[in-house]
Design a protein around this motif. Structure first.
Motif, PDB file in Angstrom:
ATOM      1  N   ARG A 145       0.207  12.647  -1.006  1.00  0.00           N
ATOM      2  CA  ARG A 145       0.021  11.994   0.303  1.00  0.00           C
ATOM      3  C   ARG A 145       0.334  10.506   0.197  1.00  0.00           C
ATOM      4  O   ARG A 145       0.151   9.897  -0.856  1.00  0.00           O
ATOM      5  N   ARG A 146       0.758   9.944   1.308  1.00  0.00           N
ATOM      6  CA  ARG A 146       0.929   8.486   1.376  1.00  0.00           C
ATOM      7  C   ARG A 146      -0.447   7.848   1.497  1.00  0.00           C
ATOM      8  O   ARG A 146      -1.264   8.281   2.304  1.00  0.00           O
ATOM      9  N   VAL A 147      -0.649   6.801   0.726  1.00  0.00           N
ATOM     10  CA  VAL A 147      -1.910   6.070   0.778  1.00  0.00           C
ATOM     11  C   VAL A 147      -1.582   4.595   0.965  1.00  0.00           C
ATOM     12  O   VAL A 147      -0.800   4.025   0.211  1.00  0.00           O
ATOM     13  N   ALA A 148      -2.158   3.970   1.966  1.00  0.00           N
ATOM     14  CA  ALA A 148      -1.958   2.546   2.230  1.00  0.00           C
ATOM     15  C   ALA A 148      -3.154   1.771   1.681  1.00  0.00           C
ATOM     16  O   ALA A 148      -4.300   2.151   1.878  1.00  0.00           O
ATOM     17  N   THR A 149      -2.863   0.688   0.970  1.00  0.00           N
ATOM     18  CA  THR A 149      -3.914  -0.174   0.441  1.00  0.00           C
ATOM     19  C   THR A 149      -3.533  -1.621   0.712  1.00  0.00           C
ATOM     20  O   THR A 149      -2.379  -1.939   0.998  1.00  0.00           O
ATOM     21  N   ASP A 150      -4.514  -2.508   0.591  1.00  0.00           N
ATOM     22  CA  ASP A 150      -4.237  -3.925   0.734  1.00  0.00           C
ATOM     23  C   ASP A 150      -3.360  -4.376  -0.424  1.00  0.00           C
ATOM     24  O   ASP A 150      -3.479  -3.876  -1.540  1.00  0.00           O
ATOM     25  N   ARG A 181       0.476  -4.886   2.822  1.00  0.00           N
ATOM     26  CA  ARG A 181      -0.021  -3.520   2.639  1.00  0.00           C
ATOM     27  C   ARG A 181       0.908  -2.830   1.660  1.00  0.00           C
ATOM     28  O   ARG A 181       2.123  -2.986   1.735  1.00  0.00           O
ATOM     29  N   LEU A 182       0.323  -2.075   0.743  1.00  0.00           N
ATOM     30  CA  LEU A 182       1.099  -1.287  -0.210  1.00  0.00           C
ATOM     31  C   LEU A 182       1.041   0.171   0.212  1.00  0.00           C
ATOM     32  O   LEU A 182      -0.017   0.660   0.617  1.00  0.00           O
ATOM     33  N   TYR A 183       2.156   0.859   0.074  1.00  0.00           N
ATOM     34  CA  TYR A 183       2.222   2.285   0.400  1.00  0.00           C
ATOM     35  C   TYR A 183       2.644   3.030  -0.856  1.00  0.00           C
ATOM     36  O   TYR A 183       3.700   2.769  -1.416  1.00  0.00           O
ATOM     37  N   ARG A 184       1.777   3.918  -1.302  1.00  0.00           N
ATOM     38  CA  ARG A 184       2.015   4.687  -2.520  1.00  0.00           C
ATOM     39  C   ARG A 184       1.737   6.155  -2.238  1.00  0.00           C
ATOM     40  O   ARG A 184       1.151   6.523  -1.235  1.00  0.00           O
ATOM     41  N   TRP A 185       2.130   6.960  -3.204  1.00  0.00           N
ATOM     42  CA  TRP A 185       1.838   8.390  -3.139  1.00  0.00           C
ATOM     43  C   TRP A 185       0.667   8.680  -4.059  1.00  0.00           C
ATOM     44  O   TRP A 185       0.611   8.193  -5.178  1.00  0.00           O
ATOM     45  N   ASP A 186      -0.267   9.499  -3.576  1.00  0.00           N
ATOM     46  CA  ASP A 186      -1.393   9.940  -4.382  1.00  0.00           C
ATOM     47  C   ASP A 186      -1.696  11.382  -3.985  1.00  0.00           C
ATOM     48  O   ASP A 186      -1.987  11.656  -2.813  1.00  0.00           O
TER      49      ASP A 186
END
Length: 128
Positions: free
Chosen positions: A74-79, A66-71
């Protein structure tokens, strides 16, 4: 000096050791693959006995990442592992050696046909 050896890979299907799943490695004669694997295990044993091998671990299948980034704040988790590429981090080794030359000597044993291996020193603080 500490260095991390990062094993990058893109085998399909996924498995360890990753080299077993790379076409370039599979094309080698069976005896050469067997000797290469034995040489690698011997090298790891020697590094462990000398104290140069601090640790290392194979990583689980990239489909579990899982990748955790800011968008937009907000924190956004993606595969994972990375949406831009199929290559992923398959595992790592941490070594502690006397010099960069020794690290470069060691890392050559981690790379074979079809493999990408990164050698990166640990950060020691500002250099300026």
């Amino acid at each position: 000096m500490k260095y991390v050896i990062l094993i990058h890979s893109n085998p399909q299907p996924w498995g360890h050791p990753t080299s077993d799943f790379l076409a370039e490695h599979q094309e080698l004669p069976a005896e050469e693959r067997k000797r290469s694997n034995a040489d690698f295990e011997t090298m790891l044993t020697q590094l462990s006995q000398s104290g140069e091998l601090v640790g290392g671990e194979a990583l689980a299948a990239p489909s579990t990442a899982r990748l955790y980034r800011w968008d937009a704040g907000r924190r956004v988790a993606t595969d994972g592992p990375y949406s831009e590429t199929k290559e992923h981090l398959a595992g790592f080794f941490l070594i502690d050696v006397a010099s960069q030359e020794r690290a470069e000597e060691i890392v050559q044993s981690f790379s074979g046909p079809g493999e990408t291996v990164e050698l990166r020193p640990g950060w020691t603080g500002p250099t300026a």
